[in-house]
Design a protein around this motif. Structure first.
Motif, PDB file in Angstrom:
ATOM      1  N   GLU A   1      -7.811   6.546  -0.080  1.00 12.69           N
ATOM      2  CA  GLU A   1      -8.693   4.908  -0.599  1.00 12.69           C
ATOM      3  C   GLU A   1      -6.818   3.748   0.213  1.00 12.69           C
ATOM      4  O   GLU A   1      -7.823   2.985   0.605  1.00 12.69           O
ATOM      5  N   ALA A   2      -5.610   4.110  -0.411  1.00 14.53           N
ATOM      6  CA  ALA A   2      -5.116   3.418  -0.074  1.00 14.53           C
ATOM      7  C   ALA A   2      -4.613   3.847   1.769  1.00 14.53           C
ATOM      8  O   ALA A   2      -4.017   2.681   1.690  1.00 14.53           O
ATOM      9  N   VAL A   3      -4.113   4.606   1.445  1.00 14.38           N
ATOM     10  CA  VAL A   3      -4.199   5.561   2.915  1.00 14.38           C
ATOM     11  C   VAL A   3      -4.732   5.307   3.720  1.00 14.38           C
ATOM     12  O   VAL A   3      -4.218   4.328   4.741  1.00 14.38           O
ATOM     13  N   ARG A   4      -6.351   5.190   3.619  1.00 13.87           N
ATOM     14  CA  ARG A   4      -7.625   4.345   4.686  1.00 13.87           C
ATOM     15  C   ARG A   4      -6.967   3.158   4.706  1.00 13.87           C
ATOM     16  O   ARG A   4      -7.333   2.028   5.852  1.00 13.87           O
ATOM     17  N   GLN A   5      -6.517   1.993   3.523  1.00 12.08           N
ATOM     18  CA  GLN A   5      -6.332   0.820   4.109  1.00 12.08           C
ATOM     19  C   GLN A   5      -5.295   0.488   4.351  1.00 12.08           C
ATOM     20  O   GLN A   5      -5.319  -0.521   5.576  1.00 12.08           O
ATOM     21  N   LEU A   6      -4.100   0.969   4.480  1.00  9.65           N
ATOM     22  CA  LEU A   6      -3.269   1.687   5.297  1.00  9.65           C
ATOM     23  C   LEU A   6      -3.580   1.403   6.998  1.00  9.65           C
ATOM     24  O   LEU A   6      -2.110   0.812   7.759  1.00  9.65           O
ATOM     25  N   SER A   7      -4.044   2.361   6.955  1.00  8.83           N
ATOM     26  CA  SER A   7      -4.485   2.647   8.303  1.00  8.83           C
ATOM     27  C   SER A   7      -4.424   1.525   9.330  1.00  8.83           C
ATOM     28  O   SER A   7      -4.757   1.548   9.925  1.00  8.83           O
ATOM     29  N   THR A   8      -5.444   0.215   8.355  1.00  5.76           N
ATOM     30  CA  THR A   8      -6.187  -0.389   8.814  1.00  5.76           C
ATOM     31  C   THR A   8      -5.066  -1.263   9.631  1.00  5.76           C
ATOM     32  O   THR A   8      -5.261  -3.136  10.084  1.00  5.76           O
TER      33      THR A   8
ATOM     34  N   LEU B   1       0.707  -1.356   0.287  1.00  4.14           N
ATOM     35  CA  LEU B   1      -0.002   0.013  -0.068  1.00  4.14           C
ATOM     36  C   LEU B   1       0.829   1.404   0.127  1.00  4.14           C
ATOM     37  O   LEU B   1       0.082   2.069  -0.432  1.00  4.14           O
ATOM     38  N   ALA B   2       2.473   1.443   0.738  1.00  2.00           N
ATOM     39  CA  ALA B   2       2.849   2.384   0.122  1.00  2.00           C
ATOM     40  C   ALA B   2       3.402   3.033  -0.398  1.00  2.00           C
ATOM     41  O   ALA B   2       3.646   3.665  -1.249  1.00  2.00           O
ATOM     42  N   GLY B   3       4.042   1.614  -1.729  1.00  2.00           N
ATOM     43  CA  GLY B   3       4.042   1.295  -2.861  1.00  2.00           C
ATOM     44  C   GLY B   3       3.148   2.002  -3.553  1.00  2.00           C
ATOM     45  O   GLY B   3       3.241   3.126  -4.721  1.00  2.00           O
ATOM     46  N   SER B   4       1.868   1.684  -3.394  1.00  2.00           N
ATOM     47  CA  SER B   4       0.795   2.949  -4.164  1.00  2.00           C
ATOM     48  C   SER B   4       0.122   4.042  -4.133  1.00  2.00           C
ATOM     49  O   SER B   4       0.368   4.376  -5.411  1.00  2.00           O
ATOM     50  N   VAL B   5       0.285   4.393  -2.847  1.00  2.00           N
ATOM     51  CA  VAL B   5       0.069   5.751  -2.568  1.00  2.00           C
ATOM     52  C   VAL B   5       1.569   7.016  -2.984  1.00  2.00           C
ATOM     53  O   VAL B   5       1.950   7.628  -3.317  1.00  2.00           O
ATOM     54  N   GLY B   6       3.093   5.806  -3.371  1.00  2.00           N
ATOM     55  CA  GLY B   6       4.225   6.850  -4.019  1.00  2.00           C
ATOM     56  C   GLY B   6       4.151   6.706  -5.437  1.00  2.00           C
ATOM     57  O   GLY B   6       4.194   8.260  -5.748  1.00  2.00           O
ATOM     58  N   GLN B   7       3.228   5.778  -5.773  1.00  2.00           N
ATOM     59  CA  GLN B   7       2.893   5.078  -7.546  1.00  2.00           C
ATOM     60  C   GLN B   7       1.889   6.927  -8.016  1.00  2.00           C
ATOM     61  O   GLN B   7       1.959   7.555  -8.665  1.00  2.00           O
ATOM     62  N   LEU B   8       0.952   6.707  -6.543  1.00  2.00           N
ATOM     63  CA  LEU B   8      -0.549   7.847  -7.119  1.00  2.00           C
ATOM     64  C   LEU B   8       0.138   9.739  -6.174  1.00  2.00           C
ATOM     65  O   LEU B   8       0.300   9.685  -7.432  1.00  2.00           O
ATOM     66  N   ASN B   9       1.392   9.328  -5.634  1.00  2.00           N
ATOM     67  CA  ASN B   9       1.731  11.004  -5.853  1.00  2.00           C
ATOM     68  C   ASN B   9       2.648  10.767  -6.844  1.00  2.00           C
ATOM     69  O   ASN B   9       2.135  12.142  -6.958  1.00  2.00           O
ATOM     70  N   ASP B  10       3.020  10.739  -7.249  1.00  2.00           N
ATOM     71  CA  ASP B  10       3.530  10.945  -9.101  1.00  2.00           C
ATOM     72  C   ASP B  10       2.649  10.985 -10.229  1.00  2.00           C
ATOM     73  O   ASP B  10       2.946  11.997 -10.261  1.00  2.00           O
ATOM     74  N   ALA B  11       2.387   9.788 -10.005  1.00  2.00           N
ATOM     75  CA  ALA B  11       1.053  10.837 -11.113  1.00  2.00           C
ATOM     76  C   ALA B  11      -0.463  11.031 -11.135  1.00  2.00           C
ATOM     77  O   ALA B  11      -0.385  12.659 -12.031  1.00  2.00           O
ATOM     78  N   ILE B  12      -0.419  11.436  -9.102  1.00  2.00           N
ATOM     79  CA  ILE B  12      -1.223  13.520  -9.154  1.00  2.00           C
ATOM     80  C   ILE B  12      -0.361  14.379  -9.860  1.00  2.00           C
ATOM     81  O   ILE B  12      -1.196  15.502  -9.740  1.00  2.00           O
TER      82      ILE B  12
END
Length: 694
Positions: free
Chosen positions: A202-209, A172-183
């Motif tokens: 949503e990725a950050v929320r899932q990471l919080s679980t 999920l951390a990798g997904s957030v990093g990729q989304l940061n780049d895409a955004i």
């Protein structure tokens, strides 16, 4: 007409876009984390005419998502807290069922063992009753083993779950990093990429679980994530990772490392929130303490029973042997010391238990730096992070807290190779006690139910004085059988003139007698003890016996009651309990261990009794776990309610309402039709104008 046509076209375009946005909302009604979107319209720049400014239609300025940073942050924190509590609760409920179960707990096995001792004490020569004691002892040991196995399985599950959870965190951390780049790329035109922002949220929320995270917005629509005490998990598109590794001190317990580039940091104790935080909290606060408490109880049972058996005689007249195995066997002593993986030498000290009654349920950290005064060693009790004083006596370390209380164990560092400066060890005095206990006695006639000494009054006595059976109050480990046998028919005679008992001479070879209350007297009196006829008296004296080659000396502190009214010259005797097959005095002492305070004794307190019995000690453990379980259930209900409220608050703003969207469909459809009608009117006017020139 051209102006009217443009106005109609602008309305047609705006309504078409609004219809597309509404359709997009409807199609994503079940998409996790999707935020409802809406269009924002504004009038186009009007044109000036002689009559004033005339409007030129509408334009779309933004497609905006319904989003609140405050509500999203609240949802993330509530999710992390609820996941933490749920992970903790799921584990502690299993532990509570195990410890408190009528068939899985220790209490039933303890009660059966001591009931068998009470039955055997009623008829100490009964072999079947003795055999039952051996069977129940074996059952008790296996019950300790089984409970430890269940706790060990729970520890293994936590290890596996920590590995799986860290994998999810990294994904999920990798997904957030990729989304940061895409955004960042998509937002270069100055507009927010709503769907990408929702996906990241949503990725950050899932990471919080899985773990508690702190989200910090960054310029350019970036979002940085931090865990623990501020370790940067995601910064822009750069992503670090968490890694589950074998413990540096205890390889059976996984630890979490924060890995960033080539650097690595142990962060297990810093992580909170989410499933990972709940598992770590449960292991540190409950599981480790429970394993240590179970180990301490099993060590106390084995020690007290073996010690008491060693103070008696079996059916063959031999000094009693141990019922349970030796917990200071070198193989077991080695397992109690865990060397840190970074130690320079492969030193392996031995931890020996010296006093089970004062053991705590804590682990300890021992460090050797070669310079710390007075002996180069320093120690700390991990349960409360208290420094512990280390005393080095020829390579055998003993430990005491600030109040001088002994910790109940020593560490032998005389092995080869010796510890090197900087070496660190984790000491676990009680961790494996419950798994290492076993029975070693298999012959029922070797159970030492008889006391080693006996007294009796002469049949020719004229008075009615009664001398009670002697009790050896000091513990001798082991008792020397030859020395006991040397105590043969020691006589005591009552001197009515002075109201005292005197020992007769000559004493058996190698035997001397002292009494702290009276000075020594010349022969034929060896020593005397004053008594009060007609009242209950407590005789107390010490017999020292030396026998054998080389000489073996043992001193026996003896206490026995004396009551009634003796006549002058009445005599009494003290001797070795030869053929005491029907004697049950030591068996009664074994049975009394059930209620004796022998666990968690505070040696610094002498004015009152401290500590607990075996049953009460286990009951305290069950009560503590039960209380924590009840608290976890209360916390679960509370955090579930908080999470639902946070979710409802977020959904009230951001979730898609199908009724509202259906109304928007009708509204924008009418808007579209009306705009088309404007275009139709403009066309008709244009056709009329053209036709006038034909």
């Amino acid at each position: 007409m051209a102006d009217l046509l443009n106005i109609g076209l602008s309305g047609l375009s705006a309504s078409k876009t609004s219809l597309s946005v509404t359709g997009h909302n409807i199609s994503n009604v079940n998409t996790p984390g999707f935020s409802r979107q809406s269009t924002v319209q504004a009038t186009q720049v009007p044109q000036f005419s002689g009559a004033g400014y005339i409007g030129s239609g509408t334009t779309l300025t933004d497609v905006r998502r319904s989003y609140s940073e405050f509500l999203s942050t609240q949802l993330r924190s509530s999710t992390a807290l609820n996941s933490d509590v749920e992970a903790y609760k799921s584990q502690i409920e299993q532990l509570d069922s195990l410890l408190a179960g009528a068939t899985t707990g220790i209490t039933p096995a303890l009660q059966k063992f001591f009931s068998s001792l009470q039955t055997a004490a009623e008829d100490p020569a009964n072999i079947p009753a003795r055999q039952l004691v051996l069977s129940e002892a074996e059952g008790l040991a296996k019950r300790f083993n089984t409970v430890y196995d269940r706790l060990s399985e729970q520890n293994e599950f936590i290890n596996k779950q920590m590995t799986a959870v860290t994998d999810q965190i990294n994904r999920l951390a990798g997904s957030v990093g990729q989304l940061n780049d895409a955004i960042a790329v998509a937002a270069a035109n100055g507009k927010d990429p709503n769907d990408l922002l929702d996906a990241r949220e949503e990725a950050v929320r899932q990471l919080s679980t899985f773990i508690g995270v702190t989200a910090v917005p960054q310029d350019g629509n970036g979002l940085n994530l931090f865990v623990g005490s501020g370790q940067p998990l995601v910064v822009g598109s750069a992503v670090s990772r968490l890694e589950a590794v074998n413990g540096r001190a205890d390889p059976t317990r996984m630890e979490i490392d924060f890995v960033s580039g080539n650097s690595r940091q142990a962060v297990t104790t810093l992580l909170t929130g989410g499933e990972l935080g709940g598992l770590i909290r449960y292991r540190e606060d409950v599981l480790d303490t429970t394993m240590n408490a179970m180990g301490r109880l099993s060590l106390a049972v084995a020690d007290q029973v073996n010690t008491q058996l060693g103070q008696g005689l079996d059916l063959k007249g031999q000094v009693g042997t141990a019922l349970f195995n030796d917990f200071n066997d070198p193989a077991l002593a080695t397992l109690r010391v865990r060397a840190y993986s970074g130690n320079s030498n492969n030193a392996q000290p031995l931890l020996n238990i010296t006093d089970t009654s004062v053991l705590t349920t804590s682990d300890y950290r021992l460090e050797f730096d070669g310079v710390t005064l007075p002996n180069g060693y320093s120690a700390r009790r991990l349960s409360d992070n208290t420094p512990i004083t280390v005393t080095n006596a020829a390579g055998v370390l003993s430990f005491a807290d600030a109040a001088g209380r002994d910790q109940g164990f020593t560490v032998d560092v005389n092995g080869q190779p010796a510890p090197a400066a900087g070496d660190t060890f984790e000491l676990q005095p009680t961790r494996r006690g419950a798994t290492s206990i076993s029975t070693v006695l298999d012959q029922p006639d070797q159970l030492a139910f008889a006391a080693p000494l006996r007294s009796e009054a002469s049949l020719q006595n004229r008075g009615n004085a009664v001398i009670g059976q002697p009790t050896i109050s000091n513990v001798l480990d082991p008792m020397a059988l030859d020395n006991l046998k040397a105590i043969n028919a020691i006589g005591l005679t009552f001197d009515a003139a002075n109201n005292r008992l005197q020992f007769n001479t000559p004493l058996p070879a190698g035997v001397t007698i002292t009494s702290p209350a009276m000075p020594a007297l010349p022969a034929p009196q060896v020593q005397t003890m004053g008594i009060t006829p007609g009242q209950s008296n407590q005789l107390s004296y010490t017999i020292s016996v030396t026998t054998g080659t080389p000489a073996v000396t043992q001193s026996y502190t003896i206490k026995q009651p004396f009551s009634g009214r003796p006549e002058n010259g009445d005599s009494f005797s003290l001797s070795f309990n030869q053929n005491g097959v029907s004697d049950n005095r030591n068996a009664l002492k074994l049975a009394d261990l059930q209620n004796k305070q022998t666990v968690g004794v505070d040696p610094s307190v002498t004015s009152i009794s401290t500590g607990t019995s075996f049953t009460d000690g286990y009951g305290d453990l069950v009560e503590r776990v039960g209380t924590l379980t009840a608290q976890a259930r209360t916390d679960s209900a509370a955090t579930t309610s908080i999470l639902k409220q946070a979710t409802d608050n977020r959904d009230s703003l951001s979730a898609v309402n199908l009724d509202e969207e259906a109304a928007n469909l009708i509204k924008f459809e009418q808007y579209y039709n009306a705009s088309a009608q404007v275009i139709q009117v403009a066309r008709s006017l244009f056709d009329t104008l053209i036709n006038t020139f034909r």
